[in-house]
Design an enzyme around this catalytic site. Structure first.
Site, short mmCIF file in Angstrom:
data_model
loop_
_atom_site.label_atom_id
_atom_site.label_comp_id
_atom_site.label_asym_id
_atom_site.label_seq_id
_atom_site.Cartn_x
_atom_site.Cartn_y
_atom_site.Cartn_z
CG PHE A 281 35.42 36.92 36.23
CD1 PHE A 281 36.33 36.02 36.76
CD2 PHE A 281 34.06 36.67 36.44
CE1 PHE A 281 35.90 34.92 37.50
CE2 PHE A 281 33.63 35.58 37.18
CZ PHE A 281 34.55 34.70 37.70
CD GLU A 282 31.08 38.49 29.99
OE1 GLU A 282 31.30 37.74 29.02
OE2 GLU A 282 30.35 39.48 29.93
CB ILE A 283 31.00 32.18 35.07
CG1 ILE A 283 32.46 32.33 35.53
CG2 ILE A 283 30.65 30.70 34.87
CD1 ILE A 283 32.76 31.63 36.85
#
Ligand SMILES: Nc1nc2c(ncn2[C@@H]2O[C@H](COP(=O)(O)OP(=O)(O)O)[C@@H](O)[C@H]2O)c(=O)[nH]1
Ligand SMILES: *[C@@H]1O[C@H](CO)[C@@H](O)[C@H](O)[C@H]1NC(C)=O
Ligand SMILES: *[C@@H]1O[C@H](CO)[C@@H](O)[C@H](O)[C@H]1NC(C)=O
Ligand SMILES: *[C@@H]1O[C@H](CO)[C@@H](O)[C@H](O)[C@H]1NC(C)=O
Ligand SMILES: *[C@@H]1O[C@H](CO)[C@@H](O)[C@H](O)[C@H]1NC(C)=O
Ligand SMILES: *[C@@H]1O[C@H](CO)[C@@H](O)[C@H](O)[C@H]1NC(C)=O
Ligand SMILES: [Mg+2]
Length: 402
Positions: A281-283
């Site tokens: 998960f990365e933003i």
């Protein structure tokens, strides 16, 4: 009677003819109901229809952003499952595009099915071989020796896993399609988003001047990275000017035992405490990865060979890069996002937030039900982040109802 048969037969052949000649060579977009449904021939289970995106796939969100998934053709069902989840919880209100990356060409079925699941435009990109395969300075023989010698290391025997980690560490953000965007949201197959987003996380990061958001902070498997920390230390002494004055080195080197005391460090001669942001998960902002500082760091690590002679994961590489080279106040913990990637779940603990965002903080793995968010467990690195990173925000300090 005979003429009725002929009539039916004629209609039947007419539809077969229409179906067979309906291959989408023209530019005109057409939709599901034009090809399948009432009055249309039933598709055989081994046939599929090549659909064009309907025009309503136009972007609504106002950020220069895309969702990105590196994925294999055989993971189609898992990719669709993740897409369904993120679309329902977030993207159906924004129609951000999806970029799919693969080291081999995507199948037509993969392209068609993901296009149908997306609310935004979809792009299917082939990764250039040079961005995927080991670079020329990697010794094939040494790599192969380590592959056969690494059965005790998680994914240790897989050559493609090493290529994947090297690619995610140093190449995803400079793929041709991704050069068109500033922001990305990384998605993996078979993940779930457990709460409504209810605001645009890209806008949040941009407006607060942040460059990276994570949900889970965990410890790395020590035997995947025997020489990573010594290599990072050498990098730091050779390029001290690249370290950000407000970096979060303390977060990854603190050894306070009252925090995470259940994770003993096997190798006490390394001061890296194994903490990293879980990168499935990365933003974040692509320009950080494209910066000279990060690329210098990545090239240094890549040349040391650890991606290929050991099994360095992209998560510690991304995280250490952020902790060294970025202002720690630009790294954001999204504590209001519910997320599951086996075997860990992240979910807000506040009842107010869970209710407001319609969270279902529950996931299942091999028949086991998971309801406890990982980040409140004693194994998590989050407490270290609160103390040595950008601090802990309390619910009354943040406007989650944006
Ligand atoms: N195209 C492609 N994608 C891969 C390959 N190996 C892994 N991936 C993708 O890389 C990401 C991480 O792989 P995954 O199997 O989920 O590893 P894990 O999350 O560490 O267990 C996922 O998005 C996979 O679809 C590969 O050989 N080719
Ligand atoms: C194989 O692993 C052993 C123990 O983990 C190590 O001592 C040895 O150097 C390794 N050999 C190679 C070729 O990587
Ligand atoms: C989006 O970002 C890319 C990469 O930084 C840039 O080249 C492009 O001009 C931007 N597009 C818009 C509309 O701002
Ligand atoms: C332990 O750490 C030291 C120093 O950081 C390093 O040189 C060594 O390779 C590490 N050993 C293992 C088995 O991880
Ligand atoms: C933690 O690090 C400090 C400074 O390097 C050292 O003096 C101390 O012994 C370490 N404590 C533990 C529990 O490893
Ligand atoms: C460094 O980061 C901390 C944590 O976010 C922040 O409180 C502080 O103001 C920052 N310092 C500078 C000089 O920007
Ligand atoms: Mg995964």
């Amino acid at each position: 009677m005979r003429s009725v048969y002929i009539g039916i037969l004629a209609i039947y052949y007419y539809y077969i003819y229409k179906y067979l000649t309906a291959t989408p060579t023209s530019e005109a977009p057409y939709t599901f109901s034009e090809q399948v449904g009432k009055g249309k021939p039933k598709l055989a289970s081994n046939s599929y229809v090549d659909f064009k995106s309907p025009p309503s796939h136009e972007k609504l969100g106002k950020e220069n952003a895309t969702i990105v998934m590196l994925v294999r053709n055989r993971e189609l069902e898992s990719a669709l499952s993740s897409m369904r989840s993120l679309e329902d919880r977030f993207n159906r209100n924004y129609h951000y595009p999806w970029v799919f990356l693969n080291d081999v060409p995507f199948t037509q079925e993969f392209i068609d099915q993901t296009r149908l699941m997306a609310s935004g435009e979809v792009f299917h990109e082939l990764i250039p071989a040079d961005d995927w395969n080991p670079p020329p300075y990697i010794d094939e023989e040494k790599l192969n020796e380590n592959l056969v010698n690494s059965s005790n290391v998680i994914y240790g025997g897989s050559r493609s896993y090493r290529n994947m980690c090297h690619f995610n560490s140093g190449f995803f953000f400079r793929q041709k399609k991704l050069m068109e965007y500033d922001w990305y949201f990384r998605v993996e197959p078979d993940v779930q988003y457990l709460c409504d987003f209810d605001y645009d996380p890209f806008t949040y990061l941009r407006e607060t001047g942040k460059i990276y958001g994570f949900v889970t902070a965990i410890h790395e498997y020590e035997n995947t990275i025997p020489t990573l920390w010594p290599t990072v230390e050498k990098f730091m002494s050779e390029y001290p000017h690249l370290l950000h004055p407000n970096n979060s080195l303390d977060y990854i080197t603190t050894n306070e035992t009252e925090l995470n005391y259940l994770v003993p460090l096997v190798n006490s001669s390394s001061s890296y405490n194994l903490c990293h942001f879980w990168s499935n998960f990365e933003i974040g902002n692509l320009n950080f990865w494209r910066s000279e500082a990060y690329l210098t760091y990545f090239n240094y690590l890549s040349k040391s060979g650890g991606f290929h002679y050991e099994r360095w994961g992209d998560a510690p590489i991304h995280s250490i890069g952020l902790n060294l080279l970025a202002d720690k106040s630009k790294i954001h913990h999204f504590d209001d996002i519910g997320y599951y990637h086996a075997p860990y779940m992240a979910c807000p603990t506040s009842k107010d937030l869970r209710t407001f965002k319609r969270c279902i903080c529950k996931a299942e793995m091999n028949g086991e039900i998971i309801t406890e968010p990982y980040d409140v467990s004693i194994y998590s690195c989050l407490s270290r982040w609160w103390r040595y990173g950008s601090g802990k925000k309390f619910i009354s300090e943040v406007d989650y109802h944006r």
